[in-house]
Write a protein that holds these residues in place. Structure first.
Motif, short mmCIF file in Angstrom:
data_model
loop_
_atom_site.label_atom_id
_atom_site.label_comp_id
_atom_site.label_asym_id
_atom_site.label_seq_id
_atom_site.Cartn_x
_atom_site.Cartn_y
_atom_site.Cartn_z
N LEU A 47 0.92 -1.16 -0.01
CA LEU A 47 0.08 -0.03 0.17
C LEU A 47 0.77 1.20 0.01
O LEU A 47 0.38 2.43 -0.32
N ALA A 48 2.13 1.24 0.44
CA ALA A 48 2.99 2.27 0.72
C ALA A 48 3.64 2.58 -0.77
O ALA A 48 4.53 3.59 -0.63
N GLN A 49 3.56 1.88 -1.75
CA GLN A 49 4.00 2.01 -2.78
C GLN A 49 3.89 3.56 -3.73
O GLN A 49 4.81 3.99 -4.37
N ASP A 50 2.94 3.90 -3.39
CA ASP A 50 2.41 5.42 -3.81
C ASP A 50 2.68 6.52 -2.79
O ASP A 50 2.28 7.58 -3.00
N TYR A 51 3.66 6.06 -1.76
CA TYR A 51 4.23 7.26 -0.99
C TYR A 51 4.37 8.62 -1.78
O TYR A 51 5.36 8.54 -2.64
N ASP A 52 4.03 9.78 -1.31
CA ASP A 52 4.43 11.11 -1.76
C ASP A 52 5.82 11.43 -1.24
O ASP A 52 5.65 12.30 -0.28
N TYR A 53 6.86 11.00 -1.69
CA TYR A 53 8.28 11.47 -0.64
C TYR A 53 8.60 12.48 -1.09
O TYR A 53 9.06 13.44 -0.09
N ALA A 54 8.22 13.24 -2.34
CA ALA A 54 8.79 14.60 -2.41
C ALA A 54 7.93 15.65 -1.59
O ALA A 54 8.58 16.62 -0.84
N LYS A 55 6.58 15.37 -1.66
CA LYS A 55 5.83 16.30 -0.48
C LYS A 55 6.35 15.99 1.13
O LYS A 55 6.50 16.96 1.88
N ARG A 56 6.63 14.84 1.43
CA ARG A 56 7.12 14.50 2.70
C ARG A 56 8.29 15.21 2.97
O ARG A 56 8.44 15.88 4.06
N LEU A 57 9.40 15.19 2.01
CA LEU A 57 10.61 15.65 2.28
C LEU A 57 10.58 17.28 2.30
O LEU A 57 11.37 18.04 3.05
N LYS A 167 -8.65 8.06 -0.57
CA LYS A 167 -8.46 8.75 -1.79
C LYS A 167 -7.09 9.42 -2.05
O LYS A 167 -6.82 9.73 -2.95
N HIS A 168 -6.29 9.62 -0.97
CA HIS A 168 -5.07 10.53 -0.89
C HIS A 168 -3.73 9.81 -0.73
O HIS A 168 -3.84 8.74 0.01
N ARG A 169 -2.97 10.09 -1.25
CA ARG A 169 -1.68 9.57 -1.19
C ARG A 169 -0.96 9.79 0.18
O ARG A 169 -1.24 10.96 0.80
N TRP A 170 0.04 9.02 0.65
CA TRP A 170 0.48 9.17 1.88
C TRP A 170 1.72 10.13 2.03
O TRP A 170 2.44 10.12 1.00
N CYS A 171 1.85 11.04 2.89
CA CYS A 171 2.80 11.99 2.89
C CYS A 171 2.77 12.31 4.36
O CYS A 171 3.85 13.18 4.73
#
Length: 249
Positions: A47-57, A167-171
């Motif tokens: 499920l975490a493959q679509d993690y929004d790492y750019a927004k997270r960082l 409905k939303h990406r993880w961040c």
């Protein structure tokens, strides 16, 4: 056959915790089921493959999520999917809790109110949390929360609310995401007296300590986003309060 409506997130290996919470549920005559928590240390959940790492960082945290944090998010996410599949509201709890002596009375009320409000927090509001009472049911109150940060130890959720959350990406950490109504549009309410009167004092078995520091060069974008987040939370909360006040006219 009536499906279970209380789901306790717990790692399979946490035998002592499971025994303690099971004993409480049995004493209160509550039907429940354990949900085997996702252990992030065993690999990144699908499920975490679509993690929004750019927004997270660059906007939210400034550092990569810990393995435990990802596992915790996945555990709650799977139960949101379960709620949608079942087609009725459910209660989600952690395994390190102390239940209110009136838990058997609170559970059906919480499920009923989740059908109306979508998401009902079943633990105390943080000391500095902003909220407005919107309903009184006997000795119980329902309050609208400005945000819902600070843990997901116990809550009731409806299928419609779960649909908004998935409905939303993880961040963000999962509790911060649920509190971010400006992202998903799902307001959080709280039922008091609460189902959970205390949260255990053991170290989390799902999440792990994160000692990584946020990179300095990401600080400006994070601070701007933090200001935006606070403004949006306040704006949406005040909008909802106005809507509720108008409905009383």
């Amino acid at each position: 056959m009536v499906s279970t409506k209380i789901h306790v997130i717990s790692l399979k290996r946490s035998r002592e915790r499971r025994e303690l919470v099971a004993r409480q549920m049995e004493t209160k005559k509550l039907d429940f089921a354990f949900f085997d928590a996702v252990d992030g240390h065993q690999g990144t959940p699908t499920l975490a493959q679509d993690y929004d790492y750019a927004k997270r960082l660059w906007f939210t945290s400034g550092k990569m999520p810990s393995l435990g944090e990802v596992g915790c998010y996945a555990s709650h996410y799977y139960l949101w999917l379960k709620c949608i599949e079942l087609g009725h509201s459910i209660i989600v709890c952690e395994d390190d809790i102390e239940l209110n002596e009136n838990a058997a009375e609170i559970v059906p009320l919480a499920l009923e109110q989740a059908d109306t409000y979508g998401f009902i927090r079943l633990e105390a509001i943080e000391p500095n949390g902003k909220y407005k009472q919107v309903n009184q049911i006997g000795d119980y109150t329902i309050s609208l929360m400005e945000d819902n940060y600070g843990g997901l130890r116990a809550y009731a959720i409806s299928p419609s609310a779960a649909m908004r959350l998935i409905k939303h990406r993880w961040c963000l950490p999962v509790d911060c995401f649920v509190g971010a109504n400006y992202i998903h549009g799902q307001y959080s309410y709280q039922l008091s007296p609460c189902l959970v009167v205390d949260h255990g004092h053991h170290v989390s078995t799902i999440q792990n300590a994160d000692n990584n520091k946020t990179a300095i060069h990401r600080k400006p974008t994070r601070e701007l986003y933090s200001l935006y987040k606070k403004w949006m939370l306040k704006k949406m909360y005040n909008k909802r309060v106005r809507e509720l006040d108008l409905s009383d006219c």
